[in-house]
Motif scaffolding. Structure first.
Motif, PDB file in Angstrom:
ATOM      1  N   CYS A  64       0.830  -1.200   0.000  1.00 47.00           N
ATOM      2  CA  CYS A  64       0.000   0.000   0.000  1.00 47.00           C
ATOM      3  C   CYS A  64       0.869   1.256   0.000  1.00 47.00           C
ATOM      4  O   CYS A  64       0.589   2.216  -0.712  1.00 47.00           O
ATOM      5  CB  CYS A  64      -0.926  -0.009   1.222  1.00 47.00           C
ATOM      6  N   ARG A  65       1.937   1.237   0.786  1.00 42.90           N
ATOM      7  CA  ARG A  65       2.840   2.393   0.837  1.00 42.90           C
ATOM      8  C   ARG A  65       3.486   2.633  -0.523  1.00 42.90           C
ATOM      9  O   ARG A  65       3.647   3.785  -0.958  1.00 42.90           O
ATOM     10  CB  ARG A  65       3.908   2.157   1.905  1.00 42.90           C
ATOM     11  N   VAL A  67       2.163   1.936  -3.393  1.00 44.97           N
ATOM     12  CA  VAL A  67       1.112   2.487  -4.248  1.00 44.97           C
ATOM     13  C   VAL A  67       0.938   3.981  -3.981  1.00 44.97           C
ATOM     14  O   VAL A  67       0.830   4.782  -4.908  1.00 44.97           O
ATOM     15  CB  VAL A  67      -0.218   1.732  -4.012  1.00 44.97           C
ATOM     16  N   ARG A  68       0.941   4.366  -2.716  1.00 44.32           N
ATOM     17  CA  ARG A  68       0.739   5.777  -2.369  1.00 44.32           C
ATOM     18  C   ARG A  68       1.944   6.641  -2.741  1.00 44.32           C
ATOM     19  O   ARG A  68       1.795   7.841  -2.968  1.00 44.32           O
ATOM     20  CB  ARG A  68       0.450   5.908  -0.876  1.00 44.32           C
ATOM     21  N   ASP A  69       3.133   6.042  -2.807  1.00 41.71           N
ATOM     22  CA  ASP A  69       4.331   6.809  -3.132  1.00 41.71           C
ATOM     23  C   ASP A  69       4.456   7.107  -4.620  1.00 41.71           C
ATOM     24  O   ASP A  69       5.333   7.877  -5.026  1.00 41.71           O
ATOM     25  CB  ASP A  69       5.591   6.060  -2.668  1.00 41.71           C
ATOM     26  N   GLN A  71       2.760   8.321  -8.385  1.00 41.40           N
ATOM     27  CA  GLN A  71       1.709   9.129  -9.004  1.00 41.40           C
ATOM     28  C   GLN A  71       0.938   8.278 -10.011  1.00 41.40           C
ATOM     29  O   GLN A  71       1.528   7.634 -10.870  1.00 41.40           O
ATOM     30  CB  GLN A  71       2.318  10.343  -9.718  1.00 41.40           C
ATOM     31  N   TRP A  72      -0.392   8.287  -9.892  1.00 41.07           N
ATOM     32  CA  TRP A  72      -1.250   7.520 -10.795  1.00 41.07           C
ATOM     33  C   TRP A  72      -2.213   8.461 -11.512  1.00 41.07           C
ATOM     34  O   TRP A  72      -2.434   9.581 -11.069  1.00 41.07           O
ATOM     35  CB  TRP A  72      -2.045   6.472 -10.007  1.00 41.07           C
ATOM     36  N   TYR A  75      -7.283   7.760  -8.643  1.00 43.54           N
ATOM     37  CA  TYR A  75      -7.124   7.255  -7.278  1.00 43.54           C
ATOM     38  C   TYR A  75      -7.341   5.744  -7.230  1.00 43.54           C
ATOM     39  O   TYR A  75      -8.170   5.195  -7.963  1.00 43.54           O
ATOM     40  CB  TYR A  75      -8.125   7.939  -6.345  1.00 43.54           C
ATOM     41  N   TYR A  77      -8.398   2.801  -4.618  1.00 44.18           N
ATOM     42  CA  TYR A  77      -8.988   2.530  -3.308  1.00 44.18           C
ATOM     43  C   TYR A  77      -8.415   1.224  -2.787  1.00 44.18           C
ATOM     44  O   TYR A  77      -8.558   0.171  -3.412  1.00 44.18           O
ATOM     45  CB  TYR A  77     -10.514   2.451  -3.420  1.00 44.18           C
ATOM     46  N   SER A  96       0.200   3.684   6.230  1.00 42.66           N
ATOM     47  CA  SER A  96       0.644   3.243   4.900  1.00 42.66           C
ATOM     48  C   SER A  96      -0.251   3.806   3.797  1.00 42.66           C
ATOM     49  O   SER A  96       0.114   3.747   2.628  1.00 42.66           O
ATOM     50  CB  SER A  96       0.653   1.717   4.827  1.00 42.66           C
ATOM     51  N   GLY A  97      -1.428   4.317   4.177  1.00 35.81           N
ATOM     52  CA  GLY A  97      -2.324   4.910   3.188  1.00 35.81           C
ATOM     53  C   GLY A  97      -3.533   4.070   2.846  1.00 35.81           C
ATOM     54  O   GLY A  97      -4.254   4.379   1.889  1.00 35.81           O
ATOM     55  N   ASP A  99      -7.249   2.700   2.760  1.00 34.31           N
ATOM     56  CA  ASP A  99      -8.543   3.373   2.892  1.00 34.31           C
ATOM     57  C   ASP A  99      -9.479   2.649   3.843  1.00 34.31           C
ATOM     58  O   ASP A  99     -10.333   3.274   4.478  1.00 34.31           O
ATOM     59  CB  ASP A  99      -9.224   3.479   1.519  1.00 34.31           C
TER      60      ASP A  99
END
Length: 348
Positions: A64-65, A67-69, A71-72, A75, A77, A96-97, A99
């Motif tokens: 998850c971290r 994925v959040r680090d 740019q996509w 978004y 989920y 870790s980001g 949802d």
């Protein structure tokens, strides 16, 4: 159909999850570890990811971290699936980001509710981007449209906020309706993208034949947004946008276009937009007319009460006349400042 990526190293758990998701109508892909799962995510095909926490090579929170680090384009989920229900894991997952969380064993209906939450969030992101893009498309066809759109949505918000206080509209007009009107009202003239420039940008009054062509913009806009509704029938904002485009030129007495609807058969969003549109047209300078005073515009609207306009919408306008004036003054002032040339220091 929404595509969901499941990442779980336990084939039994993953198969149960896959079966549940497919029963709910989702398209499901499966990976057994975080590394392969991340490669799948990089494909850009998945907006919802359900990952197990404990996996060899890479834990779910680490994935998850990652994925959040990155740019996509949209978004993602991310739901963490775990057998750990303690606070330490919850806090770590949030950091870790992630949802949302599902604790094993989970109930299928709990999963369905959490997925719907994710879809609502994703829909809101898509909604705002879509509405902004369509509004800018409208603006690109007419140099005056940009400021017109700003005033229109403010006038619409004033009217809907007023009606939300009325007992007879309490079941139809709430805070969500007010917000949907504010977001979608700038699309009322989206159909003008289908009108030839020779008519749309004509520097003078239209002939009868030209006006008949111009009138087609309501049906063009409505049909365009109706096609979007067919693809996403549960998107309330698209339904309101469609109705605004179709019906903002209908008249209370049935003499409007494109369908000749009358009275309450005209959707409320169309009746509200009709008054806001006419008021702004009257109080703005156009190539074919000078700017009318507020008093003159008000007298024309009063004359149209019960004929052009729903009398209740006229009453809502009268109750907020000062707010209309303030909106017009503020936006005109900000526009004038933006267009003012920079001051040049005097030279000796």
């Amino acid at each position: 159909m929404t595509k969901v990526l499941v990442i779980d190293d336990d084939p039994v758990s993953a198969e149960m999850l896959r079966g549940t998701l497919e029963h709910f109508g989702y398209e499901v892909q499966y990976e057994c570890d975080g590394v392969e799962g991340f490669e799948r995510i990089r494909s850009g095909e998945y907006s919802i990811v359900i990952s197990d926490w404990d996996m060899p090579g890479m834990r779910g929170d680490e994935l998850c971290r990652m994925v959040r680090d990155r740019q996509w384009s949209g978004y993602i989920y991310f739901i963490l699936l775990t057998s750990h229900g303690d606070m330490a894991h919850l806090v770590s997952g949030l950091r870790s980001g992630a949802d949302d969380f599902l604790v094993k064993p989970f109930h299928p209906e709990e999963l369905r509710v959490r997925l719907r939450t994710g879809e609502r969030l994703l829909a809101m992101e898509s909604r705002d981007v879509l509405l902004f893009t369509l509004a800018k498309l409208t603006e690109s066809r007419d140099n005056e449209t940009g400021l017109h759109l700003e005033r229109m949505r403010e006038y619409g918000r004033v009217l809907t906020e007023e009606l939300s206080l009325w007992k007879e509209f309490k079941d139809e007009v709430d805070g969500d309706f007010v917000q949907m009107m504010y977001l979608t009202l700038p699309l009322h003239d989206i159909g003008k993208v289908g009108i030839p420039d020779s008519i749309l940008l004509k520097p003078g009054k239209l002939t009868t034949e030209e006006f008949e062509v111009m009138k087609q913009h309501a049906a063009i806009g409505g049909n365009t947004l109706a096609a979007a509704v067919e693809v996403n029938p549960h998107a309330k904002y698209l339904q309101i946008a469609r109705d605004i485009a179709y019906y903002h030129h209908e008249k209370w007495d049935g003499s409007g276009y494109p369908f000749g609807l009358a009275g309450d058969n005209i959707p409320l969003c169309g009746r509200i937009t009709a008054l806001a549109d006419v008021y702004d047209a009257l109080t703005s300078k156009r190539v074919y007319k000078d700017k009318f005073s507020n008093d003159k515009a008000k007298s024309i609207i009063l004359e149209g009460s019960g004929r052009h306009f729903d009398p209740r919408i006229v009453e809502a306008f009268l109750a907020n006349e000062e707010r209309f004036l303030e909106i017009s003054r503020q936006l005109d002032s900000s526009h004038a400042k933006a267009e003012a040339p920079p001051l040049v220091p005097a030279t000796v």
